[in-house]
Design a protein around this motif. Structure first.
Motif, PDB file in Angstrom:
ATOM      1  N   GLY A 135       0.138  -6.210  56.471  1.00 28.95           N
ATOM      2  CA  GLY A 135       1.371  -5.802  57.142  1.00 28.95           C
ATOM      3  C   GLY A 135       2.616  -5.898  56.288  1.00 28.95           C
ATOM      4  O   GLY A 135       3.678  -5.453  56.702  1.00 28.95           O
ATOM      5  N   ALA A 136       2.524  -6.476  55.096  1.00 27.62           N
ATOM      6  CA  ALA A 136       3.705  -6.607  54.241  1.00 27.62           C
ATOM      7  C   ALA A 136       4.001  -5.263  53.579  1.00 27.62           C
ATOM      8  O   ALA A 136       3.105  -4.549  53.160  1.00 27.62           O
ATOM      9  N   ALA A 137       5.264  -4.933  53.514  1.00 29.95           N
ATOM     10  CA  ALA A 137       5.672  -3.684  52.863  1.00 29.95           C
ATOM     11  C   ALA A 137       5.590  -3.853  51.353  1.00 29.95           C
ATOM     12  O   ALA A 137       5.795  -4.952  50.821  1.00 29.95           O
ATOM     13  N   ALA A 138       5.257  -2.778  50.655  1.00 35.26           N
ATOM     14  CA  ALA A 138       5.184  -2.817  49.189  1.00 35.26           C
ATOM     15  C   ALA A 138       6.572  -3.081  48.620  1.00 35.26           C
ATOM     16  O   ALA A 138       7.567  -2.532  49.093  1.00 35.26           O
ATOM     17  N   GLU A 139       6.617  -3.930  47.619  1.00 38.12           N
ATOM     18  CA  GLU A 139       7.893  -4.287  47.006  1.00 38.12           C
ATOM     19  C   GLU A 139       7.931  -3.795  45.572  1.00 38.12           C
ATOM     20  O   GLU A 139       6.935  -3.844  44.869  1.00 38.12           O
ATOM     21  N   ASN A 140       9.078  -3.334  45.161  1.00 39.15           N
ATOM     22  CA  ASN A 140       9.322  -3.054  43.755  1.00 39.15           C
ATOM     23  C   ASN A 140      10.413  -4.008  43.305  1.00 39.15           C
ATOM     24  O   ASN A 140      11.561  -3.899  43.720  1.00 39.15           O
ATOM     25  N   VAL A 141      10.036  -4.954  42.497  1.00 38.39           N
ATOM     26  CA  VAL A 141      10.966  -5.981  42.047  1.00 38.39           C
ATOM     27  C   VAL A 141      11.083  -5.902  40.533  1.00 38.39           C
ATOM     28  O   VAL A 141      10.243  -5.319  39.847  1.00 38.39           O
ATOM     29  N   ASP A 142      12.129  -6.513  40.001  1.00 37.59           N
ATOM     30  CA  ASP A 142      12.331  -6.529  38.556  1.00 37.59           C
ATOM     31  C   ASP A 142      11.784  -7.795  37.912  1.00 37.59           C
ATOM     32  O   ASP A 142      11.710  -7.887  36.700  1.00 37.59           O
ATOM     33  N   GLU A 143      11.413  -8.770  38.710  1.00 40.16           N
ATOM     34  CA  GLU A 143      10.848 -10.027  38.207  1.00 40.16           C
ATOM     35  C   GLU A 143       9.627 -10.385  39.050  1.00 40.16           C
ATOM     36  O   GLU A 143       9.651 -10.247  40.270  1.00 40.16           O
ATOM     37  N   LEU A 144       8.574 -10.860  38.399  1.00 38.26           N
ATOM     38  CA  LEU A 144       7.355 -11.239  39.129  1.00 38.26           C
ATOM     39  C   LEU A 144       7.624 -12.365  40.123  1.00 38.26           C
ATOM     40  O   LEU A 144       7.024 -12.419  41.193  1.00 38.26           O
ATOM     41  N   LYS A 145       8.521 -13.263  39.781  1.00 33.42           N
ATOM     42  CA  LYS A 145       8.802 -14.404  40.658  1.00 33.42           C
ATOM     43  C   LYS A 145       9.441 -13.984  41.980  1.00 33.42           C
ATOM     44  O   LYS A 145       9.425 -14.729  42.945  1.00 33.42           O
ATOM     45  N   ASP A 146       9.969 -12.746  42.055  1.00 36.09           N
ATOM     46  CA  ASP A 146      10.607 -12.264  43.276  1.00 36.09           C
ATOM     47  C   ASP A 146       9.624 -11.642  44.268  1.00 36.09           C
ATOM     48  O   ASP A 146      10.021 -11.251  45.363  1.00 36.09           O
ATOM     49  N   LEU A 147       8.340 -11.531  43.901  1.00 30.57           N
ATOM     50  CA  LEU A 147       7.336 -10.943  44.806  1.00 30.57           C
ATOM     51  C   LEU A 147       7.137 -11.833  46.031  1.00 30.57           C
ATOM     52  O   LEU A 147       6.957 -13.042  45.903  1.00 30.57           O
ATOM     53  N   LYS A 148       7.103 -11.203  47.203  1.00 30.18           N
ATOM     54  CA  LYS A 148       6.911 -11.975  48.430  1.00 30.18           C
ATOM     55  C   LYS A 148       5.682 -11.516  49.212  1.00 30.18           C
ATOM     56  O   LYS A 148       5.371 -12.085  50.244  1.00 30.18           O
ATOM     57  N   ASP A 149       4.987 -10.457  48.743  1.00 36.04           N
ATOM     58  CA  ASP A 149       3.847  -9.945  49.504  1.00 36.04           C
ATOM     59  C   ASP A 149       2.499 -10.364  48.912  1.00 36.04           C
ATOM     60  O   ASP A 149       1.480  -9.770  49.190  1.00 36.04           O
ATOM     61  N   VAL A 150       2.489 -11.447  48.099  1.00 35.73           N
ATOM     62  CA  VAL A 150       1.255 -11.903  47.453  1.00 35.73           C
ATOM     63  C   VAL A 150       0.468 -12.799  48.401  1.00 35.73           C
ATOM     64  O   VAL A 150       0.958 -13.835  48.845  1.00 35.73           O
ATOM     65  N   LEU A 200       1.021  -4.916  39.612  1.00 35.26           N
ATOM     66  CA  LEU A 200       2.419  -4.675  39.282  1.00 35.26           C
ATOM     67  C   LEU A 200       2.632  -5.063  37.827  1.00 35.26           C
ATOM     68  O   LEU A 200       2.322  -6.190  37.422  1.00 35.26           O
ATOM     69  N   LEU A 201       3.117  -4.123  37.031  1.00 40.91           N
ATOM     70  CA  LEU A 201       3.487  -4.393  35.646  1.00 40.91           C
ATOM     71  C   LEU A 201       4.986  -4.256  35.524  1.00 40.91           C
ATOM     72  O   LEU A 201       5.573  -3.314  36.074  1.00 40.91           O
ATOM     73  N   ILE A 202       5.602  -5.169  34.806  1.00 34.51           N
ATOM     74  CA  ILE A 202       7.038  -5.092  34.584  1.00 34.51           C
ATOM     75  C   ILE A 202       7.283  -5.033  33.078  1.00 34.51           C
ATOM     76  O   ILE A 202       6.929  -5.950  32.340  1.00 34.51           O
TER      77      ILE A 202
END
Length: 198
Positions: A81-96, A47-49
């Motif tokens: 099983g985690a759904a792919a996320e598109n977030v605007d901040e790396l800290k908001d990722l929950k599927d790592v 993921l690149l932001i």
């Protein structure tokens, strides 16, 4: 989608684009937001932001120390099983599940993955142009105006340039079917002018 010879597949999704200066100021286009690369078979995701929107204050002016061409990112294993996320901040990722490497850089200057710099515009050598030994007669190297310019004869070079431009104007009128009698006279005059001067 990209498919490899071994049967592997990868998908990627471009970031958004911000257009700036349509009404006032310089017109600029920048990538903005998340860009994703995914290898679903191995559960790997990158993921690149792009930081266009970060550090912008009132009326869109940038705060000191921020650059609009920078990006941050992460390469990681996704939780099963985690759904792919598109977030605007790396800290908001929950599927790592596990971080493979951090990514940073600038889309104008460099790409750094972990401690390795994979691309740096200051280190990349541009390709060298290799000229063919037997170019076509229409090759730019045979233009008379450029030949005379290399010989430091500005007057003759300009005359050849005028002749070339007269030929181009005549050809354009021929293509449009609008050749008038005075156009042929202008063309002949340009040719005779060159012949007399040389």
């Amino acid at each position: 989608n990209v498919e490899f010879a071994d049967g592997g597949k990868a998908t990627f999704r471009y970031s958004g684009v911000k257009v700036h200066g349509l009404m006032v100021g310089k017109r600029m286009v920048y990538p903005s937001g998340p860009m994703t690369f995914e290898d679903p078979a191995n559960g790997i995701r990158a993921l690149l932001i792009f930081n266009y929107g970060k550090g912008r204050g009132l009326f869109g002016f940038r705060k000191k120390g921020t650059k609009i061409d920078d990006f941050d990112g992460i390469i990681y294993y996704r939780k099963q099983g985690a759904a792919a996320e598109n977030v605007d901040e790396l800290k908001d990722l929950k599927d790592v599940s596990k971080v493979i490497a951090k990514v940073s850089g600038s889309w104008l200057k460099c790409l750094k993955i972990g401690d390795d710099v994979l691309w740096d515009i200051d280190q990349v050598q541009p390709d060298v142009v290799e000229y063919t030994r037997n170019p076509l007669p229409s090759d730019w190297r045979f233009r008379e105006d450029l030949i005379w310019l290399r010989r430091n004869s500005m007057v003759i070079s300009q005359e050849w340039k005028n002749r070339l431009e007269a030929e181009q104007r005549r050809d354009e009128k021929l293509r449009k079917g609008k050749v008038l009698p005075h156009c042929d006279r202008e063309y002949e005059h340009a040719l005779s002018y060159i012949d007399v001067k040389l």
